[in-house]
Design an enzyme around this catalytic site. Structure first.
Site, PDB file in Angstrom:
ATOM      1  CB  SER A 130       7.332  59.489  41.893  1.00  0.00           C
ATOM      2  OG  SER A 130       7.210  60.124  43.149  1.00  0.00           O
ATOM      3  CD  GLU A 132       7.775  60.797  48.065  1.00  0.00           C
ATOM      4  OE1 GLU A 132       8.558  60.176  48.808  1.00  0.00           O
ATOM      5  OE2 GLU A 132       7.117  61.776  48.447  1.00  0.00           O
ATOM      6  CE1 TYR A 154       4.273  55.621  43.946  1.00  0.00           C
ATOM      7  CE2 TYR A 154       5.647  57.371  44.853  1.00  0.00           C
ATOM      8  CZ  TYR A 154       4.782  56.911  43.870  1.00  0.00           C
ATOM      9  OH  TYR A 154       4.432  57.738  42.822  1.00  0.00           O
TER      10      TYR A 154
END
Length: 326
Positions: A130, A132, A154
């Site tokens: 990801s 992120e 996360y």
């Protein structure tokens, strides 16, 4: 659908938007698809049913925190490729459930890789990484070597899983790679995600005088793309001669506010219906993030040129069509 099966692929997280679109793509290429779910309930098939492919996928229950169950399935089906799309994938929820998020998102990947190493080391493995992971960055666009500074539980879990994949590739010679996908949307996206929430609520409540759209910080910027095209990159990564990690993105960022304004304008809705609610604010957030998709285009031959406003046009029409069915 007449299918001549050539390869077997496991898809974990098959009940999500990417799992459904990837299943459709691989079925068209002649694969036998084994869908891995934690609980084999009817809701696992909802998105597959939407694409009318549920009858062509074999579903298996497996807890990815239990390596013995993974080993059993690998021995049973002898897959050629494994696409790991399973995760606790909500950034917001990860702040509320950090231990569960980090535990599942790391240990599940470790178990899959260790099972492959022990049972069938010629399996080609794809991990859904990801954007992120990069978090607080000083230089844009992001490339695969940009230093990571995750800003959520996360993101921490995804960064750890990412490096676990790299370690197994380098230490054991597995064909294992990470696809670092930036935000990508579709009609099949869950309503807990920003773009789907905006589209679904707005189309549904267009004529409701009492409705307002409640959102958090919408002055941040993100790199958005279209899921059906992004899953093509996943498949291309496992067809390359050598395993390599890639950034999959559109290459530009836009503000969340501009998405709302575009949708409201398309549907002739007043911006007075927009409400900023602190309940939707996160403890930390990325201000701006976008990636460099040049390596994916040049090395994989991945083709992506869509502007996200064009994607929004597609999604608005799909939401309208779905509303008329109800």
């Amino acid at each position: 659908m007449n299918i001549v099966q050539t390869k077997t692929a496991f898809i974990t997280g098959i009940s999500g938007q990417d799992g459904a679109y990837l299943s459709k793509l691989l079925l068209e290429k002649g694969y036998r698809i084994i869908g891995i779910t934690r609980n084999n309930h009817s809701d696992s098939l909802e998105k597959l049913m939407c694409l009318e492919i549920d009858g062509h996928v074999v579903m298996e229950e497996c807890d990815l925190l239990d390596i013995s169950g993974i080993i059993t399935l690998i021995n049973k089906y002898r897959p050629d490729e494994i696409y790991n799309l399973a995760a606790q994938s909500s950034v917001g929820l990860s702040f509320k459930q950090p231990i569960g998020t980090i535990n599942f998102n790391i240990i599940s990947v470790l178990n899959l890789l260790e099972a492959i190493r022990l049972i069938k080391p010629d399996v080609r493995f794809y991990q859904a990484s990801s954007s992120e992971m990069y978090g607080k960055v000083s230089n844009l666009p992001i490339n695969i070597n940009t230093p990571m500074h995750p800003l959520s539980p996360y993101a921490i879990s995804k960064a750890s899983a990412h490096w676990t994949v790299v370690n197994y590739r380098e230490s054991y010679g597995l064909y294992a790679c990470n696809g670092v996908l930036f935000n990508h949307e579709s009609f099949l996206r869950s309503t807990g995600f920003f773009v789907k929430k905006v589209l679904h609520e707005t189309v549904k409540n267009k004529n409701n005088p009492n409705w307002v759209l409640k959102v958090g910080n919408i002055d941040i910027k993100r790199d958005f793309g279209y899921s059906p095209n992004y899953v093509e990159a996943m498949w291309l990564m496992l067809q390359a001669e050598n395993p390599q990690d890639f950034i999959i993105c559109s290459g530009k960022s836009i503000t969340l506010r501009s998405i709302i304004e575009y949708v409201f304008d398309k549907l002739d809705i007043s911006l007075n219906k927009l409400v900023i609610d602190t309940e939707f604010m996160r403890p930390t957030d990325i201000v701006d993030i976008y990636g460099d998709n040049t390596p994916a285009k040049t090395k994989l031959g991945w083709n992506y040129e869509l502007e996200f406003y064009d994607v929004l046009d597609i999604l608005i029409e799909e939401e309208k069509a779905d509303l008329l069915k109800k």
